[in-house]
Design an enzyme around this catalytic site. Structure first.
Site, PDB file in Angstrom:
ATOM      1  N   GLN A  95       0.861  -1.188   0.000  1.00  0.00           N
ATOM      2  CA  GLN A  95       0.000   0.000   0.000  1.00  0.00           C
ATOM      3  C   GLN A  95       0.891   1.229   0.000  1.00  0.00           C
ATOM      4  O   GLN A  95       1.759   1.388   0.864  1.00  0.00           O
ATOM      5  CB  GLN A  95      -0.921   0.034   1.234  1.00  0.00           C
ATOM      6  CG  GLN A  95      -1.888   1.226   1.180  1.00  0.00           C
ATOM      7  CD  GLN A  95      -2.919   1.249   2.296  1.00  0.00           C
ATOM      8  OE1 GLN A  95      -2.821   0.517   3.284  1.00  0.00           O
ATOM      9  NE2 GLN A  95      -3.928   2.112   2.144  1.00  0.00           N
ATOM     10  N   HIS A 101      -8.503   1.773  -1.483  1.00  0.00           N
ATOM     11  CA  HIS A 101      -8.799   1.681  -2.919  1.00  0.00           C
ATOM     12  C   HIS A 101      -8.705   0.244  -3.394  1.00  0.00           C
ATOM     13  O   HIS A 101      -7.965  -0.553  -2.833  1.00  0.00           O
ATOM     14  CB  HIS A 101      -7.832   2.551  -3.736  1.00  0.00           C
ATOM     15  CG  HIS A 101      -6.381   2.291  -3.465  1.00  0.00           C
ATOM     16  ND1 HIS A 101      -5.722   2.822  -2.365  1.00  0.00           N
ATOM     17  CD2 HIS A 101      -5.464   1.552  -4.114  1.00  0.00           C
ATOM     18  CE1 HIS A 101      -4.465   2.429  -2.368  1.00  0.00           C
ATOM     19  NE2 HIS A 101      -4.272   1.641  -3.421  1.00  0.00           N
TER      20      HIS A 101
HETATM   21  P1  AMP Z   1      -1.213   1.064  -3.862  1.00  0.00           P
HETATM   22  O1  AMP Z   1       0.215   0.695  -4.092  1.00  0.00           O
HETATM   23  O2  AMP Z   1      -2.134  -0.133  -3.826  1.00  0.00           O
HETATM   24  O3  AMP Z   1      -1.383   1.950  -2.650  1.00  0.00           O
HETATM   25  O4  AMP Z   1      -1.689   1.835  -5.141  1.00  0.00           O
HETATM   26  C1  AMP Z   1      -1.599   3.211  -5.293  1.00  0.00           C
HETATM   27  C2  AMP Z   1      -1.772   3.454  -6.759  1.00  0.00           C
HETATM   28  O5  AMP Z   1      -2.094   4.821  -6.929  1.00  0.00           O
HETATM   29  C3  AMP Z   1      -0.529   3.189  -7.614  1.00  0.00           C
HETATM   30  O6  AMP Z   1      -0.814   2.135  -8.531  1.00  0.00           O
HETATM   31  C4  AMP Z   1      -0.266   4.519  -8.307  1.00  0.00           C
HETATM   32  O7  AMP Z   1       0.093   4.373  -9.654  1.00  0.00           O
HETATM   33  C5  AMP Z   1      -1.600   5.225  -8.169  1.00  0.00           C
HETATM   34  N1  AMP Z   1      -1.523   6.675  -8.129  1.00  0.00           N
HETATM   35  C6  AMP Z   1      -0.747   7.444  -7.337  1.00  0.00           C
HETATM   36  N2  AMP Z   1      -0.967   8.756  -7.574  1.00  0.00           N
HETATM   37  C7  AMP Z   1      -1.910   8.807  -8.549  1.00  0.00           C
HETATM   38  C8  AMP Z   1      -2.553   9.863  -9.235  1.00  0.00           C
HETATM   39  N3  AMP Z   1      -2.289  11.149  -8.962  1.00  0.00           N
HETATM   40  N4  AMP Z   1      -3.460   9.562 -10.191  1.00  0.00           N
HETATM   41  C9  AMP Z   1      -3.733   8.276 -10.481  1.00  0.00           C
HETATM   42  N5  AMP Z   1      -3.176   7.227  -9.864  1.00  0.00           N
HETATM   43  C10 AMP Z   1      -2.270   7.478  -8.907  1.00  0.00           C
END
Ligand code: AMP
Ligand code: ZN
Length: 141
Positions: A95, A101
């Protein structure tokens, strides 16, 4: 209510731009900038909650109820051969954004950008072991 310094709350409020897929009173869905596969989408509750552990039942109900709708829209649009849903909780489990999410990752083939490493240990557990583990977890509910 926006949570200070949370990038996903800022996406919901429009302070940070996003490629919005869907929005209603309870959820916001937008493209993950990493696009692990084409159409890789994140769905989040509008109410800030850190991860699955801290999510109240009402938030969970409104949130999870809308996941199939978004999954089906991706399916209808790009006709993937499958789809993985992924929810990471806490840093060691990958995470990186601390607002709950779910990743919706449409699948197009073996080398489409996503894979799972799913090692089975079936032979290491007897049915008795499984019953014991199930009971232990159940006692914490
Ligand atoms: P996690 O590692 O499960 O917390 O996933 C977070 C996700 O958010 C990652 O896959 C990132 O690519 C995505 N992410 C981070 N910042 C943004 C943003 N500004 N717009 C779209 N996706 C994002
Ligand atoms: Zn947030």
């Amino acid at each position: 209510m926006g949570h200070e310094d949370c990038i996903f709350c800022k996406i919901v409020s429009g302070d940070i731009p996003s490629a919005k897929v869907y929005e209603d009173d309870y959820v916001y869905a937008f493209l993950d900038i990493s696009q692990v596969t084409k159409g890789h989408t994140l769905i989040i509750p509008k109410t800030h909650t850190k991860n699955i552990y801290e999510t109240p039942v009402d938030t969970a109900s409104e949130f999870f109820a809308r996941v199939p709708k978004v999954a089906n829209a991706i399916k209808a649009t790009y006709n993937p051969i499958g789809m993985n849903l992924l929810n990471n909780n806490e840093k060691p489990a990958d995470q990186s954004v601390f607002h709950l999410h779910i990743h919706l990752i449409p699948r197009y083939g073996d080398s489409d950008g996503f894979s799972t490493n799913w090692k089975t240990h079936t032979e290491e557990y007897t049915n008795e072991d499984l019953q014991k583990i199930a009971k232990e977890i159940n006692s914490s509910i």
